[in-house]
Enzyme design. Sequence first.
Site, short mmCIF file in Angstrom:
data_model
loop_
_atom_site.label_atom_id
_atom_site.label_comp_id
_atom_site.label_asym_id
_atom_site.label_seq_id
_atom_site.Cartn_x
_atom_site.Cartn_y
_atom_site.Cartn_z
CD GLU A 1 -2.60 -7.46 3.10
OE1 GLU A 1 -2.24 -6.29 2.84
OE2 GLU A 1 -3.26 -7.75 4.10
N GLY B 1 0.40 -4.95 1.02
CA GLY B 1 -0.83 -4.96 0.23
C GLY B 1 -0.64 -5.60 -1.14
CB ALA C 1 -0.89 -0.03 1.22
CD GLU D 1 1.46 -5.64 5.72
OE1 GLU D 1 2.34 -6.53 5.87
OE2 GLU D 1 0.69 -5.61 4.76
N1 DAK Z 1 4.59 3.16 -0.84
C1 DAK Z 1 4.98 4.32 -1.43
N2 DAK Z 1 6.09 4.42 -2.19
C2 DAK Z 1 6.84 3.33 -2.34
C3 DAK Z 1 6.51 2.09 -1.76
C4 DAK Z 1 5.31 2.04 -0.96
N3 DAK Z 1 4.90 0.89 -0.40
N4 DAK Z 1 7.47 1.21 -2.07
C5 DAK Z 1 8.36 1.87 -2.84
N5 DAK Z 1 8.00 3.14 -3.01
C6 DAK Z 1 8.69 4.18 -3.76
C7 DAK Z 1 9.93 4.66 -3.03
O1 DAK Z 1 9.57 5.63 -2.06
C8 DAK Z 1 10.73 5.23 -4.17
O2 DAK Z 1 10.20 6.50 -4.50
P1 DAK Z 1 11.17 7.80 -4.61
O3 DAK Z 1 11.86 7.89 -3.31
O4 DAK Z 1 12.09 7.44 -5.76
O5 DAK Z 1 10.23 8.92 -4.91
C9 DAK Z 1 10.43 4.30 -5.33
O6 DAK Z 1 9.20 3.64 -4.98
C10 DAK Z 1 11.48 3.24 -5.56
O7 DAK Z 1 11.71 2.56 -4.34
P2 DAK Z 1 13.16 2.37 -3.70
O8 DAK Z 1 14.09 3.46 -4.13
O9 DAK Z 1 13.00 2.16 -2.24
O10 DAK Z 1 13.65 1.03 -4.42
P3 DAK Z 1 14.67 -0.04 -3.85
O11 DAK Z 1 14.99 -0.94 -4.97
O12 DAK Z 1 15.82 0.64 -3.15
O13 DAK Z 1 13.87 -0.86 -2.75
C11 DAK Z 1 11.95 -2.01 -1.84
C12 DAK Z 1 12.77 -1.64 -3.12
C13 DAK Z 1 10.67 -2.70 -2.32
C14 DAK Z 1 12.74 -2.95 -0.98
C15 DAK Z 1 11.65 -0.68 -1.07
O14 DAK Z 1 11.06 0.24 -1.99
C16 DAK Z 1 10.70 -0.90 0.05
O15 DAK Z 1 11.07 -1.40 1.13
N6 DAK Z 1 9.45 -0.46 -0.14
C17 DAK Z 1 8.46 -0.45 0.89
C18 DAK Z 1 7.97 -1.86 1.16
C19 DAK Z 1 6.91 -1.81 2.20
O16 DAK Z 1 7.18 -1.70 3.40
N7 DAK Z 1 5.67 -1.79 1.73
C20 DAK Z 1 4.53 -1.48 2.56
C21 DAK Z 1 4.12 -2.72 3.26
S1 DAK Z 1 2.87 -2.34 4.38
C22 DAK Z 1 -4.22 -0.22 4.92
C23 DAK Z 1 -4.33 -1.48 4.37
C24 DAK Z 1 -3.21 -2.16 4.02
C25 DAK Z 1 -1.98 -1.61 4.25
C26 DAK Z 1 -1.88 -0.37 4.83
C27 DAK Z 1 -2.98 0.34 5.17
N8 DAK Z 1 -5.35 0.53 5.29
C28 DAK Z 1 -6.61 -0.06 5.00
C29 DAK Z 1 -5.24 1.84 5.72
C30 DAK Z 1 -0.83 -2.33 3.83
C31 DAK Z 1 0.36 -1.91 4.20
C32 DAK Z 1 1.50 -2.35 3.47
O17 DAK Z 1 1.45 -2.73 2.32
#
Ligand code: DAK
Length: 261
Positions: free
Chosen positions: A116, A113, A67, A136
Amino acid sequence: MNQSEHLLVEKNEGIALVTLNRPKQLNALNKALLSELSEVLESLRDATEIKVVLLTGAGEKAFVAGADIKEFASFNGAQGAELSKEGHLTVFNVIEEFPKPVIAAINGFALGGGLELAMSAHIRIASNNARMGLPETSLGLIPGYGGTQRLPQLIGKGRALEMIFSARMIDAETALNYGLVNQVVPQEKLLEAAQKMARSFMKNSIVAMGYAIESVNAGLLEGSLGYDVEVQAFGDCFETKDFKEGTQAFVEKRKPHFPGA
Ligand code: DAK
């Protein structure tokens, strides 16, 4: 090809390929993308020419990296619960209950997400560079789009909780060993493999597959009531044109041509 702001939709010979298209943000799910996806799913459900739906991410790096963290970072409890409920109702449950096969082609990171979303599909095929996880808890959250339910269904409670507690990613081979994905292929062959699988399904009755999806889901969600749903759905199959064609083709020693009704 149809294009909305965050989605590409290509329809070809009964298969709809839906590509989540925010590659610069690794296809992170924001509200706008989810709303577009909900609309597209609705239209594909009603499109009689479409038999199978494929979901994938744009670019070579990610299916969906979760997400959109920047979007939900400022939410309070009520907003979080509301968005979670809306997501379940308009996208994730819709995919799980979709009356035609939905195959997720996981072409890189499938996190939070994103995993998911892939888990709400009926089948998952991963590229060999794919990495999957539910990170998460590293953000102070739990999976909010069905991950606490669908991951244990797919891989068992112990492994699911280990993935949730550790917030670590697993690679494609581990996902295959766990039963999280059905198949792993080289990245350049991913869409070809998904299309091949889709075509193999399309030889059979899509209407019957819809009933199978309904029965399997009922068992997972409602336990022993699943048997009742299966009995009803089994009976309903006998009223379909597909059943008449399937049995007639067998008797006439020819291949069936299912009308899909
Ligand atoms: N959200 C927003 N932007 C994201 C993103 C995300 N989940 N994942 C990556 N990006 C963006 C980065 O910010 C970056 O943007 P800029 O800084 O260039 O503007 C761009 O994508 C490229 O990412 P990286 O530079 O970080 O690329 P790397 O190869 O270095 O790393 C990575 C890839 C996948 C390991 C890293 O990007 C990463 O750790 N990303 C986040 C993974 C993560 O934690 N995802 C979220 C999981 S929690 C909800 C329901 C469900 C959820 C939440 C709320 N509600 C109903 C309210 C679910 C939550 C989740 O999914």
